[in-house]
Design an enzyme around this catalytic site. Structure first.
Site, PDB file in Angstrom:
ATOM      1  N   GLU A   1     -27.193  45.577  34.727  1.00 22.82           N
ATOM      2  CA  GLU A   1     -26.582  44.718  33.704  1.00 22.82           C
ATOM      3  C   GLU A   1     -27.233  44.918  32.343  1.00 22.82           C
ATOM      4  O   GLU A   1     -26.579  44.813  31.303  1.00 22.82           O
ATOM      5  CB  GLU A   1     -26.648  43.253  34.164  1.00 22.82           C
ATOM      6  CG  GLU A   1     -25.621  42.997  35.265  1.00 22.82           C
ATOM      7  CD  GLU A   1     -26.098  42.094  36.379  1.00 22.82           C
ATOM      8  OE1 GLU A   1     -26.981  41.257  36.148  1.00 22.82           O
ATOM      9  OE2 GLU A   1     -25.570  42.242  37.499  1.00 22.82           O
TER      10      GLU A   1
ATOM     11  N   SER B   1     -25.039  43.604  46.843  1.00 21.69           N
ATOM     12  CA  SER B   1     -24.322  42.836  47.871  1.00 21.69           C
ATOM     13  C   SER B   1     -25.075  42.716  49.192  1.00 21.69           C
ATOM     14  O   SER B   1     -24.470  42.722  50.261  1.00 21.69           O
ATOM     15  CB  SER B   1     -22.913  43.410  48.082  1.00 21.69           C
ATOM     16  OG  SER B   1     -22.171  43.291  46.881  1.00 21.69           O
TER      17      SER B   1
ATOM     18  N   GLU C   1     -29.727  50.678  43.172  1.00 22.47           N
ATOM     19  CA  GLU C   1     -28.640  49.706  43.127  1.00 22.47           C
ATOM     20  C   GLU C   1     -27.379  50.383  42.599  1.00 22.47           C
ATOM     21  O   GLU C   1     -27.183  50.477  41.380  1.00 22.47           O
ATOM     22  CB  GLU C   1     -28.998  48.542  42.202  1.00 22.47           C
ATOM     23  CG  GLU C   1     -30.222  47.768  42.645  1.00 22.47           C
ATOM     24  CD  GLU C   1     -30.236  46.371  42.047  1.00 22.47           C
ATOM     25  OE1 GLU C   1     -30.144  45.410  42.810  1.00 22.47           O
ATOM     26  OE2 GLU C   1     -30.298  46.245  40.822  1.00 22.47           O
TER      27      GLU C   1
ATOM     28  N   ASN D   1     -33.226  38.211  42.362  1.00 21.86           N
ATOM     29  CA  ASN D   1     -32.902  38.271  40.937  1.00 21.86           C
ATOM     30  C   ASN D   1     -31.866  37.186  40.673  1.00 21.86           C
ATOM     31  O   ASN D   1     -30.702  37.334  41.034  1.00 21.86           O
ATOM     32  CB  ASN D   1     -32.338  39.660  40.623  1.00 21.86           C
ATOM     33  CG  ASN D   1     -31.820  39.762  39.198  1.00 21.86           C
ATOM     34  OD1 ASN D   1     -32.047  38.863  38.379  1.00 21.86           O
ATOM     35  ND2 ASN D   1     -31.117  40.839  38.898  1.00 21.86           N
TER      36      ASN D   1
ATOM     37  N   HIS E   1     -32.302  47.288  34.945  1.00 25.17           N
ATOM     38  CA  HIS E   1     -31.250  46.708  35.784  1.00 25.17           C
ATOM     39  C   HIS E   1     -29.878  47.107  35.237  1.00 25.17           C
ATOM     40  O   HIS E   1     -29.688  47.196  34.020  1.00 25.17           O
ATOM     41  CB  HIS E   1     -31.380  45.186  35.838  1.00 25.17           C
ATOM     42  CG  HIS E   1     -30.432  44.587  36.841  1.00 25.17           C
ATOM     43  ND1 HIS E   1     -29.119  44.329  36.536  1.00 25.17           N
ATOM     44  CD2 HIS E   1     -30.587  44.269  38.143  1.00 25.17           C
ATOM     45  CE1 HIS E   1     -28.509  43.860  37.618  1.00 25.17           C
ATOM     46  NE2 HIS E   1     -29.387  43.813  38.603  1.00 25.17           N
TER      47      HIS E   1
ATOM     48  N   GLY F   1     -22.798  42.658  43.028  1.00 29.02           N
ATOM     49  CA  GLY F   1     -21.966  41.476  42.783  1.00 29.02           C
ATOM     50  C   GLY F   1     -20.514  41.657  43.189  1.00 29.02           C
ATOM     51  O   GLY F   1     -19.660  40.858  42.814  1.00 29.02           O
TER      52      GLY F   1
ATOM     53  N   LYS G   1     -30.719  36.134  37.889  1.00 28.23           N
ATOM     54  CA  LYS G   1     -29.872  36.370  36.703  1.00 28.23           C
ATOM     55  C   LYS G   1     -29.786  35.080  35.864  1.00 28.23           C
ATOM     56  O   LYS G   1     -30.773  34.364  35.745  1.00 28.23           O
ATOM     57  CB  LYS G   1     -28.505  36.896  37.142  1.00 28.23           C
ATOM     58  CG  LYS G   1     -28.652  38.084  38.099  1.00 28.23           C
ATOM     59  CD  LYS G   1     -27.391  38.807  38.411  1.00 28.23           C
ATOM     60  CE  LYS G   1     -27.693  39.948  39.382  1.00 28.23           C
ATOM     61  NZ  LYS G   1     -26.553  40.765  39.679  1.00 28.23           N
TER      62      LYS G   1
HETATM   63  P1  PGA Z   1     -25.980  41.216  44.140  1.00 23.74           P
HETATM   64  O1  PGA Z   1     -26.899  41.665  42.904  1.00 23.74           O
HETATM   65  O2  PGA Z   1     -26.901  41.010  45.328  1.00 23.74           O
HETATM   66  O3  PGA Z   1     -25.322  39.931  43.701  1.00 23.74           O
HETATM   67  O4  PGA Z   1     -25.011  42.317  44.389  1.00 23.74           O
HETATM   68  C1  PGA Z   1     -27.961  42.566  43.080  1.00 23.74           C
HETATM   69  C2  PGA Z   1     -28.683  42.817  41.769  1.00 23.74           C
HETATM   70  O5  PGA Z   1     -28.034  42.777  40.720  1.00 23.74           O
HETATM   71  O6  PGA Z   1     -29.895  43.040  41.739  1.00 23.74           O
END
Ligand code: PGA
Length: 252
Positions: A98, A214, A169, A8, A96, A175, A10
């Site tokens: 976000e 992460s 997640e 992903n 997701h 992140g 983003k």
């Molecule tokens: P990340 O994001 O690997 O940077 O923690 C995962 C995601 O948002 O799908």
């Protein structure tokens, strides 16, 4: 069941960077192992350049990060499933963290997206997960069962299991560099599998459950070795060919 290694990106990467990264990635991975599939979800502007960089590459596919659950119309800034499919997308993300927490998308809206996307020929990765506050209050199972139940309520019980995946997640692990512990992941995935079994009695075992939050080259092998972990959804560490190629090949 093949492991799904999903990226992903983003809001990262220009078209030139995206196509360069994918070419480099394919080179570094070399022969993709038979038990792996790779999905790349770039920003909309880079879909076409990633599609052309992936042309003819067995085991790689393209996904959208988002879409709006209508066929067309006055929805400024939004994109329809058909438009994603036209650029070569076979999958899209829904729910997701976000989108839920930054853009304010609620369970009912996520649910509309899941069923609309599936009905219009897109595979869906439904993302679910608790916040830190919810974990501290011991509400993990409540949150996961609510997000699954509402998110999947209009999905046919005869679902083609290749077109649906669930990504666990935990919001606090996205992140942040703070990966969930192996027991936390194993418990959440076992719980999700049970919930899927009550929603899709005869096909829950064939629905992939991914972990996201992460994931890095150094922790991926042990995560995908856990029971009920059928792949990963990777943000930050998928932006560089060097680290994402190691993740794709983790534990091989
Ligand atoms: P990340 O994001 O690997 O940077 O923690 C995962 C995601 O948002 O799908």
């Amino acid at each position: 069941m093949k492991k799904l290694m999903a990226a992903n990106w983003k809001m990262h990467m220009t078209r030139a960077e995206a196509s360069q990264t994918v070419k480099e990635l394919v080179k570094q991975v070399g022969e993709l192992p038979d038990d792996r599939e790779v999905l790349i979800c770039p920003p909309f502007t880079s879909l076409a350049s990633v599609a052309s960089a992936l042309e003819g590459k067995r085991g790689y596919s393209l996904g959208g990060q988002n879409f709006y659950p209508e066929e067309k119309g006055a929805f400024t800034g939004e994109i329809a499933p058909e438009m994603l499919k036209e650029t070569g997308c076979t999958f899209a993300l829904a729910g997701h963290s976000e989108r839920r927490h930054v853009m304010g998308e609620e369970d009912e809206f996520v649910s509309r997206k899941v069923s609309f996307g599936l009905d219009h020929g897109l595979g869906i990765i439904l993302c679910i997960g608790e916040t830190l506050d919810e974990r501290k209050r011991d509400q993990v199972e409540d949150v996961l069962s609510r997000q699954l139940e509402i998110g999947l309520k209009d999905v046919s019980r005869q679902i083609d299991t290749d077109s649906l995946a669930v990504a666990y997640e935990p919001v606090w692990a996205i992140g942040t560099g703070e990966v969930a512990g192996e027991n936390e992941i194993a418990d959440a995935h076992a719980f999700i599998r049970d919930q899927l079994a009550s929603l899709f009695p005869d096909r829950a075992n064939a629905i992939r459950i991914l972990y996201g939050g992460s994931v890095k080259p150094g922790n991926c092998a042990s995560i995908i070795g856990l029971d009920n972990v059928d792949g990963v959804l990777v943000g930050g560490a998928s932006l560089k060919a060097e680290s994402f190629s190691k993740i794709i090949l983790a534990g091989v």
